[in-house]
Design a protein around this motif. Structure first.
Motif, mmCIF file in Angstrom:
data_model
loop_
_atom_site.group_PDB
_atom_site.id
_atom_site.type_symbol
_atom_site.label_atom_id
_atom_site.label_comp_id
_atom_site.label_asym_id
_atom_site.label_seq_id
_atom_site.Cartn_x
_atom_site.Cartn_y
_atom_site.Cartn_z
ATOM 1 N N TYR A 1 -25.788 108.859 44.450
ATOM 2 C CA TYR A 1 -26.697 109.726 44.102
ATOM 3 C C TYR A 1 -26.160 110.558 43.038
ATOM 4 C CZ TYR A 1 -29.461 113.949 44.196
ATOM 5 O OH TYR A 1 -30.513 114.893 43.857
ATOM 6 N N ASN A 2 -27.058 110.264 41.712
ATOM 7 C CA ASN A 2 -26.601 111.081 40.785
ATOM 8 C C ASN A 2 -27.402 112.250 40.287
ATOM 9 O OD1 ASN A 2 -24.488 109.085 39.835
ATOM 10 N ND2 ASN A 2 -26.204 107.491 39.534
ATOM 11 N N LYS A 3 -26.947 113.448 40.152
ATOM 12 C CA LYS A 3 -27.645 114.622 39.659
ATOM 13 C C LYS A 3 -27.928 114.320 38.419
ATOM 14 C CE LYS A 3 -25.307 117.440 43.286
ATOM 15 N NZ LYS A 3 -24.661 118.581 43.390
ATOM 16 N N MET A 4 -29.252 114.957 38.079
ATOM 17 C CA MET A 4 -29.679 115.279 36.683
ATOM 18 C C MET A 4 -29.287 116.461 36.167
ATOM 19 S SD MET A 4 -33.075 113.243 36.406
ATOM 20 C CE MET A 4 -33.965 114.395 37.462
ATOM 21 N N ALA A 5 -28.830 116.755 34.894
ATOM 22 C CA ALA A 5 -28.773 118.076 34.202
ATOM 23 C C ALA A 5 -28.907 118.024 32.943
ATOM 24 C CB ALA A 5 -27.300 118.156 34.215
ATOM 25 N N LEU A 6 -29.807 118.914 32.321
ATOM 26 C CA LEU A 6 -30.217 119.300 30.873
ATOM 27 C C LEU A 6 -29.120 119.752 30.187
ATOM 28 C CD1 LEU A 6 -32.508 119.233 29.153
ATOM 29 C CD2 LEU A 6 -32.857 121.920 29.665
ATOM 30 N N THR A 7 -28.632 118.564 29.326
ATOM 31 C CA THR A 7 -27.527 118.782 28.467
ATOM 32 C C THR A 7 -27.844 119.379 27.212
ATOM 33 O OG1 THR A 7 -27.110 116.511 28.082
ATOM 34 C CG2 THR A 7 -25.957 117.336 29.984
ATOM 35 N N ASN A 8 -28.968 118.941 26.724
ATOM 36 C CA ASN A 8 -29.393 119.465 25.474
ATOM 37 C C ASN A 8 -30.708 120.232 25.499
ATOM 38 O OD1 ASN A 8 -30.355 119.578 22.671
ATOM 39 N ND2 ASN A 8 -30.141 117.416 22.431
ATOM 40 N N HIS A 9 -30.478 121.651 25.562
ATOM 41 C CA HIS A 9 -31.399 122.561 25.568
ATOM 42 C C HIS A 9 -32.278 122.507 24.310
ATOM 43 C CE1 HIS A 9 -30.060 124.438 29.482
ATOM 44 N NE2 HIS A 9 -28.690 124.064 28.990
ATOM 45 N N GLN A 10 -31.972 122.004 23.331
ATOM 46 C CA GLN A 10 -32.796 122.278 22.073
ATOM 47 C C GLN A 10 -34.089 121.350 22.344
ATOM 48 O OE1 GLN A 10 -32.268 124.303 19.774
ATOM 49 N NE2 GLN A 10 -34.238 123.560 18.754
ATOM 50 N N LEU A 11 -34.040 120.320 23.517
ATOM 51 C CA LEU A 11 -35.043 119.576 23.975
ATOM 52 C C LEU A 11 -36.281 120.361 24.242
ATOM 53 C CD1 LEU A 11 -33.185 116.577 25.371
ATOM 54 C CD2 LEU A 11 -34.331 116.677 22.983
ATOM 55 N N LEU A 12 -35.916 121.304 24.679
ATOM 56 C CA LEU A 12 -37.193 122.406 25.326
ATOM 57 C C LEU A 12 -37.702 123.384 24.357
ATOM 58 C CD1 LEU A 12 -35.497 123.410 28.751
ATOM 59 C CD2 LEU A 12 -37.464 121.542 28.527
ATOM 60 N N ALA A 13 -37.139 123.160 22.926
ATOM 61 C CA ALA A 13 -37.537 124.188 21.947
ATOM 62 C C ALA A 13 -39.038 124.197 21.949
ATOM 63 C CB ALA A 13 -37.165 124.039 20.855
ATOM 64 N N ASP A 14 -39.792 123.156 21.966
ATOM 65 C CA ASP A 14 -41.270 123.089 21.899
ATOM 66 C C ASP A 14 -42.129 123.472 22.982
ATOM 67 O OD1 ASP A 14 -40.858 122.270 19.016
ATOM 68 O OD2 ASP A 14 -40.906 120.174 19.671
ATOM 69 N N PHE A 15 -41.375 124.047 23.975
ATOM 70 C CA PHE A 15 -42.209 124.058 25.224
ATOM 71 C C PHE A 15 -42.185 125.815 25.668
ATOM 72 C CE2 PHE A 15 -41.008 119.529 25.315
ATOM 73 C CZ PHE A 15 -42.344 118.989 25.950
ATOM 74 N N ASP A 16 -43.040 126.206 26.254
ATOM 75 C CA ASP A 16 -43.121 127.562 26.758
ATOM 76 C C ASP A 16 -42.384 127.730 28.045
ATOM 77 O OD1 ASP A 16 -43.194 130.176 27.374
ATOM 78 O OD2 ASP A 16 -45.341 130.020 27.698
ATOM 79 N N THR A 17 -41.006 128.155 28.291
ATOM 80 C CA THR A 17 -40.302 128.141 29.355
ATOM 81 C C THR A 17 -40.399 129.544 29.710
ATOM 82 O OG1 THR A 17 -38.332 128.096 28.227
ATOM 83 C CG2 THR A 17 -39.157 125.933 28.908
ATOM 84 N N SER A 18 -41.070 130.427 29.331
ATOM 85 C CA SER A 18 -41.065 131.973 29.768
ATOM 86 C C SER A 18 -41.129 132.100 31.327
ATOM 87 C CB SER A 18 -41.749 132.905 29.063
ATOM 88 O OG SER A 18 -43.115 132.429 29.273
ATOM 89 N N GLU A 19 -41.744 131.293 31.733
ATOM 90 C CA GLU A 19 -42.253 131.658 33.145
ATOM 91 C C GLU A 19 -41.287 130.846 34.151
ATOM 92 O OE1 GLU A 19 -46.026 131.573 34.682
ATOM 93 O OE2 GLU A 19 -46.812 132.035 32.626
ATOM 94 N N GLY A 20 -40.186 130.130 33.526
ATOM 95 C CA GLY A 20 -39.056 129.419 34.304
ATOM 96 C C GLY A 20 -38.241 130.283 35.058
ATOM 97 N N ILE A 21 -37.539 129.958 36.204
ATOM 98 C CA ILE A 21 -36.673 130.483 36.978
ATOM 99 C C ILE A 21 -35.409 130.007 36.615
ATOM 100 C CG2 ILE A 21 -35.733 131.699 39.307
ATOM 101 C CD1 ILE A 21 -39.035 131.220 39.883
ATOM 102 N N ASN A 22 -34.445 130.702 36.168
ATOM 103 C CA ASN A 22 -32.922 130.354 36.117
ATOM 104 C C ASN A 22 -32.311 130.192 37.554
ATOM 105 O OD1 ASN A 22 -30.215 129.546 35.478
ATOM 106 N ND2 ASN A 22 -30.238 131.112 33.915
ATOM 107 N N LEU A 23 -31.813 128.994 37.845
ATOM 108 C CA LEU A 23 -31.359 128.652 39.253
ATOM 109 C C LEU A 23 -29.853 128.541 39.206
ATOM 110 C CD1 LEU A 23 -33.613 125.777 40.349
ATOM 111 C CD2 LEU A 23 -33.730 128.157 41.024
ATOM 112 N N GLN A 24 -29.284 129.360 38.079
ATOM 113 C CA GLN A 24 -27.675 129.230 38.128
ATOM 114 C C GLN A 24 -27.276 130.500 38.403
ATOM 115 O OE1 GLN A 24 -26.693 128.189 34.081
ATOM 116 N NE2 GLN A 24 -26.952 125.949 34.504
#
Length: 97
Positions: A74-97
């Motif tokens: 079972y391989n976990k996924m991780a976002l390793t390049n946060h720049q890929l989200l630059a074009d998306f509105d993530t203001s309502e996202g919840i940081n789970l860290q």
């Protein structure tokens, strides 16, 4: 599935629960994780004779009392390049860290 036992969670406890379900035509499996105490509790309900779960390192905890079958990595996924989200509105996202 013994869904009747799900109703007895007092409102105080609900805020400390996370629910997951497996649905194939109908709801087949439910997993509840309760995190309101020092020791998290994993509770699984199923209509099937087997509960499928990704237990990672927890498998050894259940091995003495349950039959554990390995079905592959079972391989976990991780976002390793946060720049890929630059074009998306993530203001309502919840940081789970």
């Amino acid at each position: 599935m013994k869904a009747a036992c799900l109703h007895d969670k007092d409102d105080f406890f609900w805020q400390h629960t996370t629910w997951y379900g497996l649905q194939e035509d109908t709801l087949k499996q439910v997993a509840l994780i309760y995190t309101g105490s020092d020791l998290p509790v994993l509770w699984g309900l199923t209509v099937e004779p087997n509960l499928m779960a990704h237990l990672s390192g927890l498998a050894r905890v259940f091995a003495d009392d349950y039959q554990i079958q390995f079905h592959g990595l079972y391989n976990k996924m991780a976002l390793t390049n946060h720049q890929l989200l630059a074009d998306f509105d993530t203001s309502e996202g919840i940081n789970l860290q």
